[in-house]
Design a protein around this motif. Structure first.
Motif, short mmCIF file in Angstrom:
data_model
loop_
_atom_site.label_atom_id
_atom_site.label_comp_id
_atom_site.label_asym_id
_atom_site.label_seq_id
_atom_site.Cartn_x
_atom_site.Cartn_y
_atom_site.Cartn_z
N GLU A 188 19.55 -7.18 8.90
CA GLU A 188 20.01 -5.72 8.13
C GLU A 188 18.37 -5.08 7.61
N GLU A 189 18.91 -4.00 7.35
CA GLU A 189 17.34 -3.13 7.12
C GLU A 189 16.79 -3.23 5.89
N VAL A 190 15.49 -3.39 5.69
CA VAL A 190 15.02 -3.16 4.62
C VAL A 190 13.69 -2.26 4.42
N GLN A 191 13.24 -2.12 3.26
CA GLN A 191 12.13 -1.21 2.77
C GLN A 191 11.19 -1.72 2.37
N LEU A 192 9.50 -1.71 2.29
CA LEU A 192 8.85 -2.33 1.50
C LEU A 192 7.83 -1.65 1.37
N ASP A 193 7.75 -0.96 -0.47
CA ASP A 193 7.07 -0.34 -0.85
C ASP A 193 5.87 -0.78 -1.79
N GLY A 194 4.70 -0.68 -1.13
CA GLY A 194 3.88 -1.13 -1.52
C GLY A 194 2.51 -0.21 -2.37
N ARG A 195 2.02 -0.58 -3.73
CA ARG A 195 1.16 0.31 -4.47
C ARG A 195 0.74 -0.27 -4.89
N VAL A 196 -0.89 0.62 -4.78
CA VAL A 196 -2.52 -0.03 -5.55
C VAL A 196 -2.34 0.08 -7.36
N VAL A 197 -2.26 -0.74 -7.97
CA VAL A 197 -1.52 -0.41 -9.54
C VAL A 197 -2.63 -0.78 -10.23
N THR A 245 -8.52 -6.37 -7.48
CA THR A 245 -7.39 -4.98 -7.65
C THR A 245 -5.96 -5.69 -7.73
N ALA A 246 -5.27 -4.79 -7.96
CA ALA A 246 -3.85 -5.24 -8.88
C ALA A 246 -2.91 -4.55 -7.75
N ALA A 247 -2.56 -5.19 -7.12
CA ALA A 247 -1.47 -4.34 -5.96
C ALA A 247 0.21 -4.91 -6.16
N VAL A 248 1.52 -3.73 -6.45
CA VAL A 248 2.69 -4.11 -6.18
C VAL A 248 3.57 -4.08 -5.52
N VAL A 249 4.23 -4.63 -4.69
CA VAL A 249 5.19 -4.63 -3.00
C VAL A 249 6.81 -4.84 -3.88
N ALA A 258 6.33 -17.99 -1.30
CA ALA A 258 5.77 -16.86 -1.57
C ALA A 258 4.52 -17.04 -1.87
N VAL A 259 4.20 -15.55 -1.20
CA VAL A 259 2.51 -15.39 -1.41
C VAL A 259 1.88 -14.34 -1.86
N VAL A 260 0.89 -13.99 -1.34
CA VAL A 260 0.44 -13.07 -2.03
C VAL A 260 -0.82 -12.72 -2.11
N ALA A 261 -2.29 -11.12 -2.64
CA ALA A 261 -3.69 -11.00 -1.91
C ALA A 261 -3.76 -9.96 -2.54
N LEU A 262 -4.60 -9.62 -2.89
CA LEU A 262 -4.87 -8.56 -4.02
C LEU A 262 -7.00 -8.32 -4.00
N THR A 263 -7.58 -7.31 -3.80
CA THR A 263 -8.12 -6.56 -3.74
C THR A 263 -9.18 -5.70 -4.46
N ASN A 264 -11.09 -5.93 -4.34
CA ASN A 264 -11.14 -4.63 -5.31
C ASN A 264 -11.48 -3.62 -4.69
N VAL A 265 -11.08 -2.75 -5.56
CA VAL A 265 -10.39 -1.17 -5.40
C VAL A 265 -11.49 -0.55 -6.53
N TRP A 266 -11.81 0.71 -6.02
CA TRP A 266 -12.54 1.79 -6.60
C TRP A 266 -11.52 3.05 -6.43
N ASN A 267 -11.20 3.07 -7.75
CA ASN A 267 -10.47 4.75 -8.62
C ASN A 267 -11.14 5.86 -7.92
N GLY A 268 -10.99 6.48 -7.23
CA GLY A 268 -11.93 7.54 -7.06
C GLY A 268 -11.48 8.38 -7.68
N LYS A 269 -13.21 8.79 -8.32
CA LYS A 269 -13.04 9.83 -9.29
C LYS A 269 -14.01 11.31 -9.16
N CYS A 292 0.55 -6.10 0.63
CA CYS A 292 -0.40 -5.85 -0.23
C CYS A 292 -1.90 -5.60 -0.03
N SER A 293 -2.13 -6.82 1.86
CA SER A 293 -3.47 -6.40 2.32
C SER A 293 -3.76 -5.13 2.59
#
Length: 410
Positions: A357-366, A373-377, A174-185, A328-329
């Motif tokens: 087998e076919e799979v779907q990956l759904d990534g979102r910044v949370v 920055t937090a992201a979930v897949v 397992a791995v994975v990676a997050l980032t600095n995010v600026w929420n638009g406003k 996530c990146s």
């Protein structure tokens, strides 16, 4: 009196398993048809110095094909390698390869191409069929900490597994990676001071490095109320249009990068000679079809190919982890638009996926906390919707390099 020493064959088997991990697909084809090619990547050139009594220690020099665009050891490759070392540590004392239930990894410093690193895996506790194991990754020369991985592994495959050769199943990587995010406003406020009217329009844009843009308009003569509203709305509309254009551009670049890992942060494809450096990225999501790429969300699907399967014919856990990391990146880039690095990554595994087998990956910044920055897949099977895995990452601005100190480039 201490616990009796495990049989010698367990230590020998753990050592051989680690040494052979990168040689299974050495001919580039595994069994002659490209199966299990991923096994040859994470531990390429590994040298095992110890494998006994619940501990496994090995070292390797970071090869070019396991680096990212900045020449650092790819976060997904680190996770997959740590996963293998954790499994070997358990094998040295229990004689079997266990399956991961949950795995997380924290990243502290980057390791560069050709830099030598050491991985030290140790079994730390056992609860029934569950075994806890940790692996520290350090730079061989300086001892600087690169990453720490922690896993809970079990002797039984989670619900949905119908195989019989449990010992041969590659463990969850397992791995994975997050980032600095600026929420638009968009936020405008109108106020008067000393006979002057100030219209201050604050727009938080996802610009390079995430800096906010503050534009202040000063009107020397107090306009009528209807003029104030017209001016205010006009500037707000212009800023909103600019922000939306930026969102669309970043989403398009994220889509391009997932489709072709050679694409840089501007969406340009680099020289074909650099393809070898992107071997891992090209393999783990090869043939992915992106159905959605927008601000804060990316969705894609693909059929698990033979090169990404383990010895039991299911999606290799390390390959799954690297794919989630890439997602996530990409999704974080849609809101940040700048290089990022993983600080912490967790992956929970629920069900195996068979070859083709076919799979779907759904990534979102949370969300975000300061520069994090937090992201979930979420990974699901396309046919049944069955949950395969959930990955969670915290990401931050990328490690400073000559290429990203002053400009953005993948």
């Amino acid at each position: 009196m201490g616990d009796p020493a495990p049989p010698a064959w367990m230590a020998a088997a753990a050592r051989k398993w680690l040494e052979d991990a990168g040689a299974i697909a050495e001919d580039g084809a595994g069994a002659g048809d490209g199966r299990r090619a991923f096994n040859a990547l994470p531990l390429f050139g590994v040298r095992v110095s110890l494998a006994e009594r619940g501990r496994a220690v090995c070292s390797l020099r970071v090869p070019a094909h396991l680096t990212d665009a900045d020449g650092n050891w790819h976060a997904g490759a680190i996770a997959a390698a740590v996963d293998d070392v954790c499994a070997a540590a358990i094998m040295s004392v229990e004689g079997i390869i266990k399956v991961s239930v949950h795995y997380d990894i924290s990243y502290f410093a980057p390791a560069k191409h050709h830099e030598e690193v050491e991985m030290d895996g140790r079994v730390v506790d056992q609860k029934g069929r569950m075994t806890a194991v940790t692996t520290e990754v350090r730079k061989k020369e300086s001892g600087e900490l690169v990453a720490i991985g922690r896993q809970w592994m079990t002797t039984s495959r989670p619900k949905g597994y119908h195989g019989s050769k449990l010992w041969a199943v590659a463990p969850l990587g397992a791995v994975v990676a997050l980032t600095n995010v600026w929420n638009g406003k968009d936020d405008a406020d109108l106020y008067s001071e000393d006979g002057l009217t100030y219209v201050s329009l604050l727009v938080l844009l996802r610009v390079q490095q995430g800096y906010s843009c503050l534009t202040e308009y000063v009107v020397r003569k107090r306009p009528r109320s209807n003029q104030i509203k017209h001016t205010q709305h006009k500037h707000m509309d212009d800023a909103a249009a600019e922000a939306e254009a930026l969102r669309l551009r970043l989403a398009a670049i994220a889509r391009k990068w997932l489709e072709d890992p050679r694409a840089d942060y501007a969406g340009n494809v680099t020289d074909a000679a650099s393809q070898k450096r992107h071997a891992l990225n090209s393999l783990v999501l090869g043939g992915a079809r992106i159905s959605l790429s927008e601000h804060g969300r990316v969705v894609c699907s693909f059929h698990v190919p033979p090169p990404l399967t383990d010895s039991d014919g299911t999606w290799h856990a390390g390959a799954l982890a690297a794919a989630v990391d890439n997602m996530c990146s990409a999704v974080v880039f849609t809101v940040v638009g700048a290089p990022t690095a993983t600080v912490h990554y967790g992956l929970s595994y629920f069900s195996p996926v068979a070859c083709n087998e076919e799979v779907q990956l759904d990534g979102r910044v949370v969300g975000r906390k300061g520069k994090l920055t937090a992201a979930v897949v979420r990974v699901r099977k396309m046919g049944s919707g069955e949950l395969v895995a959930i990955g969670r990452q915290w990401m931050t601005p990328a490690w400073p390099t000559k290429s990203n100190k002053s400009r953005s480039s993948l």
